[in-house]
Design a protein around this motif. Structure first.
Motif, PDB file in Angstrom:
ATOM      1  N   THR A 254      -6.616   3.765 -17.010  1.00 39.14           N
ATOM      2  CA  THR A 254      -6.066   2.406 -17.090  1.00 39.14           C
ATOM      3  C   THR A 254      -5.094   2.126 -15.956  1.00 39.14           C
ATOM      4  O   THR A 254      -5.086   1.024 -15.390  1.00 39.14           O
ATOM      5  N   GLU A 255      -4.230   3.104 -15.614  1.00 41.81           N
ATOM      6  CA  GLU A 255      -3.246   2.868 -14.544  1.00 41.81           C
ATOM      7  C   GLU A 255      -3.935   2.615 -13.212  1.00 41.81           C
ATOM      8  O   GLU A 255      -3.506   1.753 -12.437  1.00 41.81           O
ATOM      9  N   VAL A 256      -5.028   3.357 -12.929  1.00 38.82           N
ATOM     10  CA  VAL A 256      -5.775   3.136 -11.686  1.00 38.82           C
ATOM     11  C   VAL A 256      -6.392   1.740 -11.693  1.00 38.82           C
ATOM     12  O   VAL A 256      -6.314   0.992 -10.702  1.00 38.82           O
ATOM     13  N   ALA A 257      -7.015   1.362 -12.807  1.00 43.07           N
ATOM     14  CA  ALA A 257      -7.633   0.043 -12.913  1.00 43.07           C
ATOM     15  C   ALA A 257      -6.598  -1.064 -12.758  1.00 43.07           C
ATOM     16  O   ALA A 257      -6.850  -2.098 -12.125  1.00 43.07           O
ATOM     17  N   LEU A 258      -5.417  -0.856 -13.347  1.00 45.22           N
ATOM     18  CA  LEU A 258      -4.346  -1.853 -13.248  1.00 45.22           C
ATOM     19  C   LEU A 258      -3.910  -2.048 -11.804  1.00 45.22           C
ATOM     20  O   LEU A 258      -3.800  -3.177 -11.316  1.00 45.22           O
ATOM     21  N   ALA A 259      -3.643  -0.928 -11.106  1.00 41.76           N
ATOM     22  CA  ALA A 259      -3.194  -1.023  -9.703  1.00 41.76           C
ATOM     23  C   ALA A 259      -4.264  -1.674  -8.836  1.00 41.76           C
ATOM     24  O   ALA A 259      -3.964  -2.513  -7.974  1.00 41.76           O
ATOM     25  N   ALA A 260      -5.556  -1.300  -9.059  1.00 40.66           N
ATOM     26  CA  ALA A 260      -6.640  -1.891  -8.267  1.00 40.66           C
ATOM     27  C   ALA A 260      -6.735  -3.390  -8.532  1.00 40.66           C
ATOM     28  O   ALA A 260      -6.938  -4.200  -7.605  1.00 40.66           O
ATOM     29  N   SER A 261      -6.579  -3.826  -9.802  1.00 40.04           N
ATOM     30  CA  SER A 261      -6.649  -5.265 -10.144  1.00 40.04           C
ATOM     31  C   SER A 261      -5.528  -6.039  -9.471  1.00 40.04           C
ATOM     32  O   SER A 261      -5.736  -7.155  -8.965  1.00 40.04           O
ATOM     33  N   GLU A 262      -4.329  -5.479  -9.463  1.00 43.39           N
ATOM     34  CA  GLU A 262      -3.195  -6.158  -8.808  1.00 43.39           C
ATOM     35  C   GLU A 262      -3.476  -6.366  -7.325  1.00 43.39           C
ATOM     36  O   GLU A 262      -3.247  -7.465  -6.775  1.00 43.39           O
ATOM     37  N   LYS A 263      -4.005  -5.333  -6.657  1.00 40.04           N
ATOM     38  CA  LYS A 263      -4.275  -5.442  -5.217  1.00 40.04           C
ATOM     39  C   LYS A 263      -5.432  -6.410  -4.952  1.00 40.04           C
ATOM     40  O   LYS A 263      -5.408  -7.194  -3.984  1.00 40.04           O
ATOM     41  N   LEU A 264      -6.449  -6.403  -5.802  1.00 44.40           N
ATOM     42  CA  LEU A 264      -7.580  -7.310  -5.612  1.00 44.40           C
ATOM     43  C   LEU A 264      -7.160  -8.758  -5.816  1.00 44.40           C
ATOM     44  O   LEU A 264      -7.664  -9.674  -5.138  1.00 44.40           O
ATOM     45  N   ALA A 265      -6.254  -9.018  -6.762  1.00 41.60           N
ATOM     46  CA  ALA A 265      -5.732 -10.374  -6.948  1.00 41.60           C
ATOM     47  C   ALA A 265      -5.037 -10.848  -5.682  1.00 41.60           C
ATOM     48  O   ALA A 265      -5.199 -12.005  -5.254  1.00 41.60           O
ATOM     49  N   ARG A 266      -4.302  -9.945  -5.060  1.00 39.68           N
ATOM     50  CA  ARG A 266      -3.605 -10.313  -3.827  1.00 39.68           C
ATOM     51  C   ARG A 266      -4.597 -10.572  -2.685  1.00 39.68           C
ATOM     52  O   ARG A 266      -4.437 -11.522  -1.918  1.00 39.68           O
ATOM     53  N   ILE A 267      -5.645  -9.719  -2.587  1.00 42.22           N
ATOM     54  CA  ILE A 267      -6.637  -9.902  -1.517  1.00 42.22           C
ATOM     55  C   ILE A 267      -7.331 -11.252  -1.657  1.00 42.22           C
ATOM     56  O   ILE A 267      -7.506 -12.001  -0.680  1.00 42.22           O
ATOM     57  N   ASN A 268      -7.772 -11.614  -2.870  1.00 44.88           N
ATOM     58  CA  ASN A 268      -8.445 -12.898  -3.083  1.00 44.88           C
ATOM     59  C   ASN A 268      -7.518 -14.069  -2.795  1.00 44.88           C
ATOM     60  O   ASN A 268      -7.958 -15.129  -2.352  1.00 44.88           O
ATOM     61  N   GLN A 269      -6.244 -13.869  -3.018  1.00 45.71           N
ATOM     62  CA  GLN A 269      -5.290 -14.922  -2.672  1.00 45.71           C
ATOM     63  C   GLN A 269      -5.195 -15.058  -1.155  1.00 45.71           C
ATOM     64  O   GLN A 269      -5.096 -16.170  -0.631  1.00 45.71           O
ATOM     65  N   TYR A 270      -5.254 -13.910  -0.447  1.00 47.05           N
ATOM     66  CA  TYR A 270      -5.216 -13.961   1.010  1.00 47.05           C
ATOM     67  C   TYR A 270      -6.382 -14.784   1.568  1.00 47.05           C
ATOM     68  O   TYR A 270      -6.222 -15.562   2.521  1.00 47.05           O
ATOM     69  N   VAL A 271      -7.584 -14.584   0.993  1.00 48.10           N
ATOM     70  CA  VAL A 271      -8.785 -15.250   1.532  1.00 48.10           C
ATOM     71  C   VAL A 271      -8.979 -16.643   0.921  1.00 48.10           C
ATOM     72  O   VAL A 271      -9.975 -17.309   1.200  1.00 48.10           O
ATOM     73  N   GLY A 272      -8.054 -17.048   0.052  1.00 50.92           N
ATOM     74  CA  GLY A 272      -8.109 -18.403  -0.508  1.00 50.92           C
ATOM     75  C   GLY A 272      -9.013 -18.548  -1.721  1.00 50.92           C
ATOM     76  O   GLY A 272      -9.338 -19.669  -2.119  1.00 50.92           O
ATOM     77  N   ASP A 273      -9.424 -17.471  -2.341  1.00 46.19           N
ATOM     78  CA  ASP A 273     -10.283 -17.529  -3.528  1.00 46.19           C
ATOM     79  C   ASP A 273      -9.378 -17.443  -4.766  1.00 46.19           C
ATOM     80  O   ASP A 273      -9.180 -16.382  -5.356  1.00 46.19           O
ATOM     81  N   GLU A 274      -8.821 -18.571  -5.157  1.00 48.95           N
ATOM     82  CA  GLU A 274      -7.885 -18.610  -6.278  1.00 48.95           C
ATOM     83  C   GLU A 274      -8.554 -18.270  -7.590  1.00 48.95           C
ATOM     84  O   GLU A 274      -7.937 -17.682  -8.485  1.00 48.95           O
ATOM     85  N   LYS A 275      -9.859 -18.639  -7.738  1.00 41.29           N
ATOM     86  CA  LYS A 275     -10.569 -18.382  -8.991  1.00 41.29           C
ATOM     87  C   LYS A 275     -10.622 -16.880  -9.271  1.00 41.29           C
ATOM     88  O   LYS A 275     -10.235 -16.425 -10.361  1.00 41.29           O
ATOM     89  N   ASN A 276     -11.120 -16.104  -8.280  1.00 41.60           N
ATOM     90  CA  ASN A 276     -11.195 -14.652  -8.474  1.00 41.60           C
ATOM     91  C   ASN A 276      -9.793 -14.024  -8.575  1.00 41.60           C
ATOM     92  O   ASN A 276      -9.582 -13.066  -9.319  1.00 41.60           O
TER      93      ASN A 276
END
Length: 597
Positions: free
Chosen positions: A255-277
């Motif tokens: 769970t901790e690995v999945a949590l950290a990966a989700s946090e970083k992926l949310a930030r990446i999608n924000q960088y590329v302008g994909d607010e939905k993802n």
């Protein structure tokens, strides 16, 4: 603990649980017991029972040292160092790992030498992390990079050993590579970190450690994300590895690995302008946080229930034990009371005996003090008597010297004048003239001896020119005799002493030189006369290279000399010290206080 610290700590656990580290076909019963205790200490350390772990490992180290068993000294040191690491005492951890490395070399186990090198590198990495933390009191970026450099040196040694000797030990090679990557992360050298992280993933996959492989996939994605600011093309790689980590972490319930990966992926999608993802990943983050909270809560409930059940069982056992002890306690009370009475009686008798002994000791001490006081009074009386004798000697010397110089010297001078008058009238061919000349020479010699005796008694050079010329004259006359080589050294003593002080110091020197000529069998002696301005002291040192003596048991002749010396020094309100021994020569130091500037 973040993922990076988890992997740094992992290597310390491997020191205990790696099966290869414990294989040995032949062990003594003592070694088997030590082995069991070390495993127990490791369990205590993992369970945060650090004091117990340290006590066990220290006892094993001491016992193994007594038998020069370097294997178990090394193993005990590894456990002790691991405890220091866990409680964040990195300086102690580094010191003990260094000891473990030395004993591993004495043991002849290169594998444990490599493990110690790897552990030292990990400790230096942790020190670097603390020094790079701006909120830490240890913040020092220059020192941090020195720590990082030291860590790489130890990683290089460890990697070289595993590559050359056990290239199939994928687990340890993966651990080394993982710590290389962490070191490069600290330096922000992300490209090097990426290379090491890829190698780490490959090695953990070969070793069959899927959990550590997944954690490193996530760490690789995070490293690509750090590099994204320098190069936008790395964002795709970051998203790829973090997505893989999320999928694998979810499958393996990490769970901790999945949590950290989700946090970083949310930030990446924000960088590329994909607010939905980005929002979907944030929702996943919230869900995972709730899951972690719920799981922790359930674990806490189970833990509390287990603690309650354990406590209940312990309570029942304690009650049964208490009932048994109650009966035993009643039997012991009578014994304790009787023993207490006997002890009190013994103490009372002991105190009475001590009091009697103290009274006797005090009486003996008083007798000793009275005897010492009587000895001191007798000594003072003797010194006073000697001082009177010496003063009388000085007056008598002065009177005799004046009589010899003024009266007998004058008479001899008149006789010499008459001889000279008669000599002029005798013709050269008179056979009696030769006898007359011989008599005249003897008369000159007698007059010279009278002058010398008067000079020695009255110290004429001293009276006329002062202490230094008198000492120089004394030195010259001694050297002319050829009996001994006498040196004179002086500094800053001109006009420092009054007439009485100069006379007494001269007499002291005469006494000491006389003792050297009579008793020392010396080849060379030195007179040093030095004035200390700051302390207003004139220091006289007379030393020789003769046979020496024991000052504690002086001979009768040296005793008289020392007594005279003490009287003269006391008269000048000074102090003196004698340093001598059989065969090492003698040095006498005299300090005289002066007021003249």
């Amino acid at each position: 603990m973040n993922s990076r610290n988890y992997f740094l700590f992992l290597v310390l656990l491997l020191f205990s649980v790696d099966a290869h580290a414990w294989q040995d076909d032949e062990r003594t019963a003592q070694e088997e017991e030590w082995l069991r205790l070390i495993r127990k200490a490791d369990e205590y350390s993992t369970a945060a029972k650090y004091d117990s772990a340290l006590i066990i490992s220290q006892n094993i180290a001491l016992a193994a040292e007594r038998e020069s068993n370097y294997e178990f000294i090394t193993r005990a040191y590894f456990t002790m160092a691991g405890v220091h690491y866990r409680i964040n005492k990195m300086d102690l951890a580094s010191e003990v790992y260094q000891k473990a490395r030395r004993t591993a070399e004495l043991w002849g186990n290169k594998s444990f030498v490599a493990r110690a090198d790897l552990a030292k590198g990990i400790v230096y990495d942790n020190l670097a992390g603390s020094a790079l933390d701006r909120n830490s009191e240890n913040y020092d970026s220059i020192k941090a990079f020195a720590f990082l450099d030291s860590a790489l040196i130890f990683y290089d040694k460890s990697r070289k050993y595993y590559q050359e000797n056990t290239p199939d030990n994928y687990l340890m090679l993966a651990t080394v590579a993982n710590n290389y990557a962490a070191n490069y992360d600290f330096r922000k050298e992300y490209l090097k970190s990426i290379e090491e992280r890829r190698q780490t993933i490959k090695l953990y996959r070969q070793a069959g450690y899927a959990t550590y492989e997944i954690d490193n996939i996530k760490a690789l994605g995070e490293t690509y994300l750090f590099q994204y600011e320098a190069n936008l093309s790395y964002l795709d790689s970051a998203q790829k590895y973090l997505t893989e980590a999320l999928v694998l972490g979810t499958e393996k319930e990490m769970t901790e690995v999945a949590l950290a990966a989700s946090e970083k992926l949310a930030r990446i999608n924000q960088y590329v302008g994909d607010e939905k993802n980005s929002n979907l990943y944030r929702i996943n983050v919230d869900s995972l946080l709730e899951e972690i909270y719920s799981r922790n809560y359930d674990d806490k409930v189970l833990e509390l229930r287990a603690q309650y059940q354990t406590a209940s069982a312990e309570l029942e056992a304690e009650q049964a034990k208490s009932r048994a002890l109650s009966l035993e306690r009643d039997r012991r009370v009578t014994f304790i009371v009787a023993a207490a009475i006997l002890v009190i009686l013994f103490i009372w008798l002991y105190l009475l005996d001590q009091k009697r002994k103290n009274i006797k000791a005090i009486a003996a001490k008083n007798d000793e003090l009275n005897k010492q006081r009587i000895d001191e009074l007798l000594q003072e009386q003797e010194i006073a008597s000697l001082q009177g004798v010496l003063e009388g000697q000085e007056q008598e010397r002065k009177r005799v010297a004046i009589d010899l110089h003024d009266r007998l010297g004058g008479i001899l001078s008149m006789v010499k004048l008459h001889f000279s008058a008669v000599e002029e009238k005798l013709p050269e061919d008179n056979p009696e003239k030769k006898k007359f000349l011989t008599a005249s020479e003897l008369l000159d010699l007698a007059a010279g001896e009278v002058r010398n005796i008067s000079h020695n008694l009255l110290s004429g050079v001293l009276a006329k020119f002062g202490l230094l010329p008198a000492l120089k004259d004394l030195t010259d006359r001694i050297n002319e005799s050829g009996e001994i080589k006498l040196n004179l050294i002086h500094h800053n003593v001109e006009n420092a002493l009054d007439g009485e002080q100069e006379l007494q110091l001269y007499r002291i020197v005469q006494e000491l030189i006389s003792n050297i000529l009579k008793h020392a069998d010396a080849k060379e002696a030195t007179i040093q006369l030095i004035r200390n301005k700051d302390e207003k002291i004139v220091n006289l040192i007379v030393e020789d290279d003769g046979k020496g003596f024991d000052p504690s048991t002086p001979s009768p002749s040296s005793g008289i000399g020392l007594s005279n010396l003490k009287v003269r020094v006391n008269k000048l309100q000074g102090s003196f010290h004698v340093d001598s021994g059989k065969g090492v020569g003698t040095s006498v130091s005299v300090n005289i206080p002066v007021e003249n500037d």
